[in-house]
Design a protein around this motif. Sequence first.
Motif, PDB file in Angstrom:
ATOM      1  N   THR A 520      43.716  28.448  31.424  1.00  0.00           N
ATOM      2  CA  THR A 520      43.900  27.014  31.206  1.00  0.00           C
ATOM      3  C   THR A 520      42.670  26.410  30.536  1.00  0.00           C
ATOM      4  O   THR A 520      41.613  27.048  30.432  1.00  0.00           O
ATOM      5  CB  THR A 520      44.166  26.289  32.533  1.00  0.00           C
ATOM      6  OG1 THR A 520      43.040  26.492  33.409  1.00  0.00           O
ATOM      7  CG2 THR A 520      45.417  26.830  33.205  1.00  0.00           C
ATOM      8  N   THR A 524      39.188  18.584  30.757  1.00  0.00           N
ATOM      9  CA  THR A 524      40.181  17.789  31.470  1.00  0.00           C
ATOM     10  C   THR A 524      39.793  16.316  31.388  1.00  0.00           C
ATOM     11  O   THR A 524      38.831  15.955  30.692  1.00  0.00           O
ATOM     12  CB  THR A 524      40.281  18.265  32.938  1.00  0.00           C
ATOM     13  OG1 THR A 524      41.330  17.570  33.592  1.00  0.00           O
ATOM     14  CG2 THR A 524      38.985  18.055  33.697  1.00  0.00           C
ATOM     15  N   GLU A 549      42.123  12.902  27.481  1.00  0.00           N
ATOM     16  CA  GLU A 549      42.694  13.919  28.360  1.00  0.00           C
ATOM     17  C   GLU A 549      41.880  15.198  28.354  1.00  0.00           C
ATOM     18  O   GLU A 549      42.035  16.037  29.233  1.00  0.00           O
ATOM     19  CB  GLU A 549      44.141  14.220  27.926  1.00  0.00           C
ATOM     20  CG  GLU A 549      45.126  13.129  28.280  1.00  0.00           C
ATOM     21  CD  GLU A 549      45.236  12.917  29.786  1.00  0.00           C
ATOM     22  OE1 GLU A 549      45.440  13.912  30.513  1.00  0.00           O
ATOM     23  OE2 GLU A 549      45.103  11.770  30.235  1.00  0.00           O
ATOM     24  N   GLN A 560      44.272  22.189  36.809  1.00  0.00           N
ATOM     25  CA  GLN A 560      44.918  22.758  35.620  1.00  0.00           C
ATOM     26  C   GLN A 560      46.088  23.664  36.012  1.00  0.00           C
ATOM     27  O   GLN A 560      47.121  23.676  35.347  1.00  0.00           O
ATOM     28  CB  GLN A 560      43.902  23.552  34.792  1.00  0.00           C
ATOM     29  CG  GLN A 560      43.012  22.698  33.893  1.00  0.00           C
ATOM     30  CD  GLN A 560      42.013  21.874  34.670  1.00  0.00           C
ATOM     31  OE1 GLN A 560      41.338  22.380  35.563  1.00  0.00           O
ATOM     32  NE2 GLN A 560      41.918  20.596  34.353  1.00  0.00           N
ATOM     33  N   GLU A 563      49.052  21.613  36.749  1.00  0.00           N
ATOM     34  CA  GLU A 563      49.709  21.162  35.523  1.00  0.00           C
ATOM     35  C   GLU A 563      50.654  22.241  34.995  1.00  0.00           C
ATOM     36  O   GLU A 563      51.741  21.941  34.491  1.00  0.00           O
ATOM     37  CB  GLU A 563      48.657  20.816  34.457  1.00  0.00           C
ATOM     38  CG  GLU A 563      47.911  19.510  34.708  1.00  0.00           C
ATOM     39  CD  GLU A 563      48.815  18.295  34.583  1.00  0.00           C
ATOM     40  OE1 GLU A 563      49.781  18.348  33.799  1.00  0.00           O
ATOM     41  OE2 GLU A 563      48.572  17.302  35.292  1.00  0.00           O
ATOM     42  N   VAL A 564      50.233  23.498  35.120  1.00  0.00           N
ATOM     43  CA  VAL A 564      51.085  24.606  34.675  1.00  0.00           C
ATOM     44  C   VAL A 564      52.328  24.699  35.559  1.00  0.00           C
ATOM     45  O   VAL A 564      53.444  24.920  35.074  1.00  0.00           O
ATOM     46  CB  VAL A 564      50.304  25.935  34.691  1.00  0.00           C
ATOM     47  CG1 VAL A 564      51.214  27.081  34.252  1.00  0.00           C
ATOM     48  CG2 VAL A 564      49.092  25.854  33.785  1.00  0.00           C
ATOM     49  N   LYS A 566      53.707  22.207  37.156  1.00  0.00           N
ATOM     50  CA  LYS A 566      54.536  21.052  36.771  1.00  0.00           C
ATOM     51  C   LYS A 566      55.310  21.362  35.497  1.00  0.00           C
ATOM     52  O   LYS A 566      56.515  21.072  35.398  1.00  0.00           O
ATOM     53  CB  LYS A 566      53.633  19.838  36.574  1.00  0.00           C
ATOM     54  CG  LYS A 566      54.369  18.602  36.060  1.00  0.00           C
ATOM     55  CD  LYS A 566      53.394  17.449  35.806  1.00  0.00           C
ATOM     56  CE  LYS A 566      54.124  16.241  35.223  1.00  0.00           C
ATOM     57  NZ  LYS A 566      53.193  15.117  34.951  1.00  0.00           N
ATOM     58  N   TYR A 567      54.649  21.945  34.515  1.00  0.00           N
ATOM     59  CA  TYR A 567      55.293  22.270  33.232  1.00  0.00           C
ATOM     60  C   TYR A 567      56.468  23.223  33.452  1.00  0.00           C
ATOM     61  O   TYR A 567      57.539  23.052  32.873  1.00  0.00           O
ATOM     62  CB  TYR A 567      54.248  22.901  32.311  1.00  0.00           C
ATOM     63  CG  TYR A 567      54.753  23.254  30.935  1.00  0.00           C
ATOM     64  CD1 TYR A 567      54.680  22.337  29.894  1.00  0.00           C
ATOM     65  CD2 TYR A 567      55.288  24.502  30.663  1.00  0.00           C
ATOM     66  CE1 TYR A 567      55.143  22.647  28.624  1.00  0.00           C
ATOM     67  CE2 TYR A 567      55.755  24.827  29.404  1.00  0.00           C
ATOM     68  CZ  TYR A 567      55.670  23.902  28.380  1.00  0.00           C
ATOM     69  OH  TYR A 567      56.135  24.225  27.133  1.00  0.00           O
ATOM     70  N   ASN A 568      56.270  24.233  34.293  1.00  0.00           N
ATOM     71  CA  ASN A 568      57.330  25.213  34.540  1.00  0.00           C
ATOM     72  C   ASN A 568      58.459  24.625  35.377  1.00  0.00           C
ATOM     73  O   ASN A 568      59.641  24.875  35.104  1.00  0.00           O
ATOM     74  CB  ASN A 568      56.742  26.445  35.229  1.00  0.00           C
ATOM     75  CG  ASN A 568      56.040  27.373  34.256  1.00  0.00           C
ATOM     76  OD1 ASN A 568      56.650  28.242  33.662  1.00  0.00           O
ATOM     77  ND2 ASN A 568      54.743  27.161  34.080  1.00  0.00           N
ATOM     78  N   ASN A 569      58.117  23.849  36.400  1.00  0.00           N
ATOM     79  CA  ASN A 569      59.150  23.225  37.228  1.00  0.00           C
ATOM     80  C   ASN A 569      60.041  22.302  36.411  1.00  0.00           C
ATOM     81  O   ASN A 569      61.252  22.227  36.630  1.00  0.00           O
ATOM     82  CB  ASN A 569      58.512  22.435  38.374  1.00  0.00           C
ATOM     83  CG  ASN A 569      58.048  23.322  39.524  1.00  0.00           C
ATOM     84  OD1 ASN A 569      57.504  22.850  40.516  1.00  0.00           O
ATOM     85  ND2 ASN A 569      58.243  24.634  39.406  1.00  0.00           N
ATOM     86  N   ALA A 570      59.432  21.610  35.440  1.00  0.00           N
ATOM     87  CA  ALA A 570      60.198  20.696  34.599  1.00  0.00           C
ATOM     88  C   ALA A 570      61.190  21.440  33.714  1.00  0.00           C
ATOM     89  O   ALA A 570      62.118  20.835  33.177  1.00  0.00           O
ATOM     90  CB  ALA A 570      59.251  19.862  33.731  1.00  0.00           C
ATOM     91  N   ARG A 571      60.993  22.738  33.565  1.00  0.00           N
ATOM     92  CA  ARG A 571      61.892  23.565  32.754  1.00  0.00           C
ATOM     93  C   ARG A 571      62.711  24.503  33.621  1.00  0.00           C
ATOM     94  O   ARG A 571      63.103  25.586  33.200  1.00  0.00           O
ATOM     95  CB  ARG A 571      61.071  24.340  31.712  1.00  0.00           C
ATOM     96  CG  ARG A 571      60.602  23.418  30.591  1.00  0.00           C
ATOM     97  CD  ARG A 571      59.337  23.886  29.928  1.00  0.00           C
ATOM     98  NE  ARG A 571      58.949  22.918  28.887  1.00  0.00           N
ATOM     99  CZ  ARG A 571      58.322  21.770  29.144  1.00  0.00           C
ATOM    100  NH1 ARG A 571      58.027  21.446  30.403  1.00  0.00           N
ATOM    101  NH2 ARG A 571      58.005  20.941  28.165  1.00  0.00           N
TER     102      ARG A 571
END
Length: 804
Positions: A520, A524, A549, A560, A563-564, A566-571
């Motif tokens: 990552t 930040t 950011e 970080q 955030e990864v 979150k990115y995967n859960n959103a998909r």
Amino acid sequence: MFVSYKWLQEYVDLSGISAAELADKITKSGIEVEGVEKKSEGLKGVVIGHVLEREQHPNADKLNKCLVDIGAEEPVQIICGAPNVDKGQKVAVATVGAVLPGNFKIKKAKLRGEESHGMICSLQELGIESKIVAKEYAVGIFNFPQDAQVGEDALEALGLDDEILELSLTPNRSDALSMLGVAYEVAAILRRDVKWPTIEKEEASEKASDYISVKVEATEDNPLYMAKVVKDVKIGPSPLWMQTRLMAAGIRPHNNVVDITNFVLLEYGQPLHAFDYDRLGSKELVIRRAKDAEKITTLDEAERTLTPDHLVITNGTEPVAIAGVMGGANSEVKSDTTTVIIEAAYFKGSTVRKASKDHGLRSEASARFEKGVDPARVREAGERAAQLMAEYAGGTILEGSVEYNDMKVEPAVISITLNKINGLLGTSMSVSEVQDIFTRLQFDVAVEGENFTVTIPTRRGDITIEADLVEEAARLYGYDNIPSTLPTGTTTPGALSDYQQKRRKARRTLEGAGLFQAITYSLTSAEKAAQFALEARESIRLAMPMSEERSQLRLSIVPQLLEVVKYNNARQIDSVALYEIGSVFLKQDGEQLPEEREHVAAAITGLWESHLWQGEKKPVDFFVAKGILEALFDTLGVASQIEYRQAEVKNLHPGRTAEVLLNGVVIGFIGQVHPTVQKELDIKETYVFELSFKALAEAEVAPIAYETIPRFPSITRDIALVVDSATKAGDIQSIIVEAGGALLKEVQVFDLYEGDKMEEGKKSIAYSLKYFDPERTLTDEDITKAHDKVLAAVKDQAGAELRG
């Protein structure tokens, strides 16, 4: 760069060497040839035919019945659906038995009751891409010139019997972006001469300067500009041989004038542009920077807004071209054009690149200007284009040219010694061998003893220092001929340090446990920089951040990783297990640079195990994360030095968080992300840990000691202790271990009870104790004696009572 083998033969004698052999030699000399393609590979039976008659098919509105002479004893009947087929045309005919791309075999057929003995082909049906077919033949069949010989091989006439070498050029080798540039390279490899095109032309008595004047205001962007004027041109198709060469290079033919400028671009590597003189609107060309918000409609019919960063060619009033990128529609050569201005110029690469990028226009011309063209070829390319327009467009060349010239480019002169060349390459070349290499490259070389003074032609702008000459000597000498040698003297074999070995072991352990490695950003935002930090310090802000950011150096890896997640859960990737071993950056008082410390961190969410057939699902919990950590500690040999202690860490769940201690010193944490943080990030229940990997890797570890397999049995005793609700199971376990002495080998918690049958303020904790002596079988008396000590210790030190 696509190089036609047959076209290349016009500049270099290639007798005795095939295209494949040539490609191998070019690759070995330093320019990679990605492949050699023969366009007609697998094709056969296609000839030039003459359409003698054409009539409507009696049973189909969209079919034509044609009588075609294919050079056989009798004409053949062919049914054709092309809308542009007509009597008198010369066309490509796939005869019965012919093979077309895709192994498509032509057979005698009957279409709507009428026999068809072959197929009249379009260029696309012969394997030529639609994007490089002239627009008039984009739909329907291709018409050969009327002088084409009936019955001859159509594939040969279309240049499809040629072989195309695809060169993968690095940015520094812009000299090979032309047929002549490749010819120089091939001639040097094969020890042969380069044959330059002969420019012979007649000029009229009228002078070009009577028709046009040239004024350059942006002299730094355009140090050389030449204009040639050609009158009485007749716009039409270019010769078939020229069209086929353009298509082989991936360029679509347009008309004779435009095709000639593109042909010279490929031949000389010098971009040209043709203006319609009568549409220009004035008798002057002014080259300047564009005005702010100035407009131009380019040849692709798009209106573009210019800025002062863009160089434009104008008629003194309005732009007629974006220099080096694309011409304007207001001066386009069209079918009624009779007088043409040929532009041959040297434009600054960075200026062309800026305009090309801003307008999203990437062309063959802009690519060459960006990488650099040979200033010595500018005029000659313009003269060559004028000659071809006189020959193939019936034009009259006006006397002379109009130019602005402030070009100050001198050939580079580099001196080098034989000893330096041989020393760097490990070769033993002689003076004559090195001189021969430079001569083959057509460099001027002066030799004094073992010293070489080499004058580099302007076409090779990539050669500026001694090392460049050494590279030229190496590749022409042959990389395969450079001797292989082993280093001399005492050498120390390379090995991983102890720290590096532990890092590698840690990665293997975490990946073996089912975690994926993440890498990552170290940068930040100010808000996230201090979250989950192991040590409270001020974060460091970048002097020139790319965005807010990414403005701070991180103090923790966990934000970080979340955030990864979150990115995967959103998909819809709900089960995520990630780890990272990376650096955090800690500010030091009085120091400009931060302390860089390596941490290991992980984030786990979703299902840890899922066996749908058995109907089993195991979600991630605190003990899954702890088990992964314990596996890591065991691998690093520090498991016996680790303790866990309940703790409260900001942004973590207060009841499911623990500090991790190494030899009594806190090195990190493990726990569940606080529900409010999970809600903010829109993630599900997630467990994280972060530890100082530096502390783990640098901890002293006892040497590995091996024990024999036990010969004597062990004895297990289970006890359930009633203690105060506030008493920690780990504290009692420590008391048991200390009191159990040498015979007690293992202590594990296996049950906790706080139900209705338990006194208020109390709880029951059950432990399993294993006793063992490697030297003998334990008696009941031995076990009772040791066990009684344990019971007495927990009662005295923790107030624990055996549960009845």
